[in-house]
Enzyme design. Sequence first.
Site, PDB file in Angstrom:
ATOM      1  N   ASP A 163      -0.339  -7.406   1.811  1.00  0.00           N
ATOM      2  CA  ASP A 163       0.298  -6.085   1.814  1.00  0.00           C
ATOM      3  C   ASP A 163       1.819  -6.208   1.863  1.00  0.00           C
ATOM      4  O   ASP A 163       2.465  -5.945   2.881  1.00  0.00           O
ATOM      5  CB  ASP A 163      -0.220  -5.286   3.016  1.00  0.00           C
ATOM      6  CG  ASP A 163       0.123  -3.807   2.935  1.00  0.00           C
ATOM      7  OD1 ASP A 163       0.526  -3.350   1.846  1.00  0.00           O
ATOM      8  OD2 ASP A 163      -0.015  -3.117   3.966  1.00  0.00           O
TER       9      ASP A 163
ATOM     10  N   SER B 151       4.647   2.420   8.073  1.00  0.00           N
ATOM     11  CA  SER B 151       4.200   1.354   7.176  1.00  0.00           C
ATOM     12  C   SER B 151       5.336   0.866   6.283  1.00  0.00           C
ATOM     13  O   SER B 151       6.149   1.649   5.796  1.00  0.00           O
ATOM     14  CB  SER B 151       3.062   1.852   6.288  1.00  0.00           C
ATOM     15  OG  SER B 151       1.864   1.942   7.006  1.00  0.00           O
TER      16      SER B 151
ATOM     17  N   HIS C  68       0.818  -1.216   0.000  1.00  0.00           N
ATOM     18  CA  HIS C  68       0.000   0.000   0.000  1.00  0.00           C
ATOM     19  C   HIS C  68       0.854   1.269   0.000  1.00  0.00           C
ATOM     20  O   HIS C  68       0.318   2.369  -0.170  1.00  0.00           O
ATOM     21  CB  HIS C  68      -0.985  -0.011   1.181  1.00  0.00           C
ATOM     22  CG  HIS C  68      -0.402   0.385   2.497  1.00  0.00           C
ATOM     23  ND1 HIS C  68      -0.082  -0.522   3.477  1.00  0.00           N
ATOM     24  CD2 HIS C  68      -0.097   1.603   3.010  1.00  0.00           C
ATOM     25  CE1 HIS C  68       0.392   0.117   4.535  1.00  0.00           C
ATOM     26  NE2 HIS C  68       0.392   1.400   4.274  1.00  0.00           N
TER      27      HIS C  68
END
Length: 409
Positions: A271, A367, A223
């Site tokens: 992801d 992230s 992402h």
Amino acid sequence: YNSGKLEESFVRGNLERECIEEKCSFEEAREVFENTEKTNEFWKQYVDGDQCEPNPCLNGGLCKDDINSYECWCQVGFEGKNCELDATCNIKNGRCKQFCKTGADSKVLCSCTTGYRLAPDQKSCKPAVPFPCGRVSVSHSPTTLTRAEIIFSNMDYENSTEVEPILDSLTESNQSSDDFIRIVGGENAKPGQFPWQVLLNGKIDAFCGGSIINEKWVVTAAHCIEPGVKITVVAGEYNTEETEPTEQRRNVIRAIPHHSYNATVNKYSHDIALLELDEPLTLNSYVTPICIADKEYTNIFLKFGSGYVSGWGRVFNRGRSATILQYLKVPLVDRATCLRSTKVTIYSNMFCAGFHEGGKDSCLGDSGGPHVTEVEGTSFLTGIISWGEECAVKGKYGIYTKVSRYVNW
């Protein structure tokens, strides 16, 4: 007549006269038996009793008596003085420091990850290259990371489904496109303490993290990739407000999300993505790849219970981003507790880690960064920071991509 029975009766009579009615010497017993081997067998029990009664050998082992001692002949798969040690990989990893397999003859075979070789003891792993994966080579004073090192001698991984008490969390919203994850309640890392950590710069500076897996490739969260957005990888980064001599900058020439990743269906399922760099990184004490084990061992390492997350994300919920690399030790959260903590679907390719009480977590900007487990002084990638519901909120946990599901990819 039966000469064998007569001889046995003669020996028994002499033995009773020489060694039972009176105390005899070994030489006197030898005269009775006229055979050294038979005399030795008798003498072992005569001097100090039968050490094999009751049998001290475990797991079906056979006991051989001796003077003031005994010897156990163990069944295949067991060893130790009393055959008490499982010589397979199930208990204490077969005493291997990294990987363990059981050979065709049921003997343990230890092996090492890329960049290491077996030491002469055939159990330990020694670096075979100047900057092997997962090793911190910059000298620091003792840190939490070093003190928390997991050793196999404390771990029976056949029971590794149990996890440690809930600790700290990493989070990001599954609903908001700008809820990337950050480290909240962490500590300042030392330069070179997490040499596999990289910073991703794009249209927003320091928007994600990643991990070096070799000189040409970085792994991150899928992402974090936006079509058409140029990404620069900064390795050897420590303080984002300074240009440091340890920094190496590379452009990403190819971004490969996992083939099952589909952001329109679910932004955080599968992801994980690979980034190819335009030029190889130069490995050194500040730029070192993270180790990746096979699927089985990546899963085993994760279930050890505690891992480290790192990044330059927000240092408190909805707050500013860190300028100094932050790190945090987070405990694995059992799946049932994880599922109860949210209404959002937690797929089998995800896991939860963090603290029930809140206050510590990964957050916006973290992230794609690593969740690593340190084993016997070597760190292995076990997760990727993915998402969470806000940051460091009580009763909420950080959600990570489970790397063991993607090792073969």
